[in-house]
Motif scaffolding. Structure first.
Motif, mmCIF file in Angstrom:
data_model
loop_
_atom_site.group_PDB
_atom_site.id
_atom_site.type_symbol
_atom_site.label_atom_id
_atom_site.label_comp_id
_atom_site.label_asym_id
_atom_site.label_seq_id
_atom_site.Cartn_x
_atom_site.Cartn_y
_atom_site.Cartn_z
ATOM 1 N N HIS A 22 0.837 -1.206 0.000
ATOM 2 C CA HIS A 22 0.000 0.000 0.000
ATOM 3 C C HIS A 22 0.875 1.261 0.000
ATOM 4 C CE1 HIS A 22 -3.536 -2.442 0.598
ATOM 5 N NE2 HIS A 22 -2.959 -3.013 1.657
ATOM 6 N N PHE A 23 1.941 1.232 0.795
ATOM 7 C CA PHE A 23 2.854 2.382 0.836
ATOM 8 C C PHE A 23 3.479 2.620 -0.536
ATOM 9 C CE2 PHE A 23 3.749 1.141 5.507
ATOM 10 C CZ PHE A 23 2.686 1.892 5.966
ATOM 11 N N LEU A 24 3.907 1.535 -1.162
ATOM 12 C CA LEU A 24 4.545 1.643 -2.473
ATOM 13 C C LEU A 24 3.573 2.205 -3.512
ATOM 14 C CD1 LEU A 24 7.147 1.166 -4.067
ATOM 15 C CD2 LEU A 24 6.363 -1.159 -4.513
ATOM 16 N N ALA A 25 2.354 1.710 -3.496
ATOM 17 C CA ALA A 25 1.337 2.209 -4.431
ATOM 18 C C ALA A 25 1.051 3.692 -4.173
ATOM 19 C CB ALA A 25 0.052 1.396 -4.311
ATOM 20 N N PHE A 26 0.978 4.077 -2.909
ATOM 21 C CA PHE A 26 0.756 5.473 -2.526
ATOM 22 C C PHE A 26 1.839 6.370 -3.126
ATOM 23 C CE2 PHE A 26 1.947 8.807 0.545
ATOM 24 C CZ PHE A 26 0.765 9.522 0.642
ATOM 25 N N LEU A 27 3.086 5.966 -2.994
ATOM 26 C CA LEU A 27 4.203 6.758 -3.518
ATOM 27 C C LEU A 27 4.246 6.744 -5.040
ATOM 28 C CD1 LEU A 27 7.001 5.705 -1.010
ATOM 29 C CD2 LEU A 27 5.954 7.976 -1.207
ATOM 30 N N GLU A 28 4.055 5.565 -5.616
ATOM 31 C CA GLU A 28 4.168 5.438 -7.073
ATOM 32 C C GLU A 28 3.130 6.301 -7.792
ATOM 33 O OE1 GLU A 28 4.688 1.965 -10.490
ATOM 34 O OE2 GLU A 28 4.199 1.399 -8.428
ATOM 35 N N ARG A 29 1.926 6.393 -7.221
ATOM 36 C CA ARG A 29 0.895 7.245 -7.833
ATOM 37 C C ARG A 29 1.332 8.709 -7.833
ATOM 38 N NH1 ARG A 29 -2.594 4.079 -4.742
ATOM 39 N NH2 ARG A 29 -2.778 5.713 -3.182
ATOM 40 N N ARG A 30 2.110 9.094 -6.863
ATOM 41 C CA ARG A 30 2.482 10.497 -6.722
ATOM 42 C C ARG A 30 3.772 10.874 -7.450
ATOM 43 N NH1 ARG A 30 -0.931 8.864 -3.278
ATOM 44 N NH2 ARG A 30 -2.336 10.252 -2.161
ATOM 45 N N VAL A 31 4.656 9.911 -7.670
ATOM 46 C CA VAL A 31 5.916 10.238 -8.358
ATOM 47 C C VAL A 31 5.959 9.697 -9.775
ATOM 48 C CG1 VAL A 31 7.275 10.461 -6.249
ATOM 49 C CG2 VAL A 31 7.184 8.253 -7.399
ATOM 50 N N GLY A 32 5.076 8.756 -10.107
ATOM 51 C CA GLY A 32 5.008 8.243 -11.472
ATOM 52 C C GLY A 32 6.130 7.301 -11.858
ATOM 53 N N VAL A 36 11.645 5.286 -8.269
ATOM 54 C CA VAL A 36 11.721 6.415 -7.333
ATOM 55 C C VAL A 36 10.879 6.106 -6.095
ATOM 56 C CG1 VAL A 36 11.146 8.856 -7.010
ATOM 57 C CG2 VAL A 36 12.215 8.099 -9.133
ATOM 58 N N ALA A 37 9.704 5.528 -6.302
ATOM 59 C CA ALA A 37 8.843 5.172 -5.174
ATOM 60 C C ALA A 37 9.541 4.177 -4.250
ATOM 61 C CB ALA A 37 7.525 4.585 -5.682
ATOM 62 N N GLU A 38 10.193 3.182 -4.819
ATOM 63 C CA GLU A 38 10.911 2.198 -4.000
ATOM 64 C C GLU A 38 12.053 2.852 -3.226
ATOM 65 O OE1 GLU A 38 11.962 -0.812 -6.853
ATOM 66 O OE2 GLU A 38 10.033 -1.836 -6.634
ATOM 67 N N GLU A 39 12.742 3.780 -3.879
ATOM 68 C CA GLU A 39 13.846 4.484 -3.222
ATOM 69 C C GLU A 39 13.329 5.303 -2.037
ATOM 70 O OE1 GLU A 39 16.774 8.003 -4.603
ATOM 71 O OE2 GLU A 39 16.619 6.300 -5.989
ATOM 72 N N LEU A 40 12.239 6.028 -2.244
ATOM 73 C CA LEU A 40 11.657 6.832 -1.174
ATOM 74 C C LEU A 40 11.152 5.948 -0.033
ATOM 75 C CD1 LEU A 40 9.657 9.459 -3.258
ATOM 76 C CD2 LEU A 40 11.739 9.867 -1.930
ATOM 77 N N ALA A 72 8.463 12.886 2.835
ATOM 78 C CA ALA A 72 9.479 12.433 1.878
ATOM 79 C C ALA A 72 9.126 12.902 0.471
ATOM 80 C CB ALA A 72 9.620 10.913 1.924
ATOM 81 N N LEU A 73 7.846 12.894 0.124
ATOM 82 C CA LEU A 73 7.408 13.384 -1.182
ATOM 83 C C LEU A 73 7.677 14.877 -1.327
ATOM 84 C CD1 LEU A 73 4.030 11.465 -1.566
ATOM 85 C CD2 LEU A 73 6.006 11.290 -3.092
ATOM 86 N N VAL A 74 7.381 15.628 -0.286
ATOM 87 C CA VAL A 74 7.646 17.071 -0.327
ATOM 88 C C VAL A 74 9.133 17.313 -0.530
ATOM 89 C CG1 VAL A 74 7.644 19.178 1.077
ATOM 90 C CG2 VAL A 74 5.613 17.710 1.027
#
Length: 192
Positions: A22-32, A36-40, A72-74
């Motif tokens: 769920h965390f990965l999907a949350f990040l991936e939707r926001r960074v595309g 990058v999502a896995e790194e964050l 982390a996204l910010v």
């Protein structure tokens, strides 16, 4: 009492690990980007291990972790914006200073003749940046690549051109090719 806290810590870690998808999907939707999502996400897990002693409740831990991911996204987008500003500033500085007109007149005429002997993507980028004096980001957009990719390609193109000049013009190219008066040596594959 320590035993109970250890079990609580393990259950919190388990809750976070179970929510990984769920965390990965949350990040991936926001960074595309999955990479990058896995790194964050990995960086956030590391931070959790460093600060995780304060977590006592599974539900609060997951909510806290989402806040951590938002932060982390910010940070990620701030860093990207800062990098873009640096590229833009460097581009503006390059166009403000510009090349010395006298120097440009003395550059070896062989360069224009040798550009067609390079890979088309190299000669096009060199033509735009060096001869037309376009900025690297501007030339990158014109050929449909990122500015970073254009920078790497431009470096390789300059190296390839240097090799062609050295083969074609000999020592005058090795020593800067200013005030070129060389008689081009004839070599197979080079235009006369």
């Amino acid at each position: 009492m320590e035993h109970a806290e250890g079990e609580s810590g393990e259950s919190i870690v388990r809750a976070l690990v179970d929510s990984h998808r769920h965390f990965l999907a949350f990040l991936e939707r926001r960074v595309g980007s999955r990479a990058v999502a896995e790194e964050l996400l990995q960086a956030a897990f590391v931070r959790t291990l460093e600060k995780g002693d304060a977590l006592r409740d599974e539900e609060r831990a997951v909510a806290w972790f989402y806040r951590l991911l938002r932060n982390a996204l910010v940070d990620h987008y701030r860093k990207q914006a800062a990098e873009a500003r640096v590229l833009e500033r460097e581009s503006l500085e390059a166009t403000e200073v510009g090349p010395d007109p006298e120097l440009k007149q003395t550059v070896c005429a062989c360069v224009g003749e040798l550009l067609p002997t390079l890979k088309p993507e190299y000669s096009e980028l060199l033509r735009q940046v060096e001869l037309e004096e376009r900025s690297v980001p501007e030339a990158a957009a014109a050929v449909g690549i990122t500015p970073n990719n254009a920078g790497v390609r431009l470096h390789r193109a300059r190296q390839a051109l240097k090799q062609q000049l050295e083969r074609s013009c000999g020592s005058c190219a090795t020593h800067g090719c200013l005030d070129c008066s060389c008689q081009r040596r004839r070599e197979p594959g080079l235009p006369a």
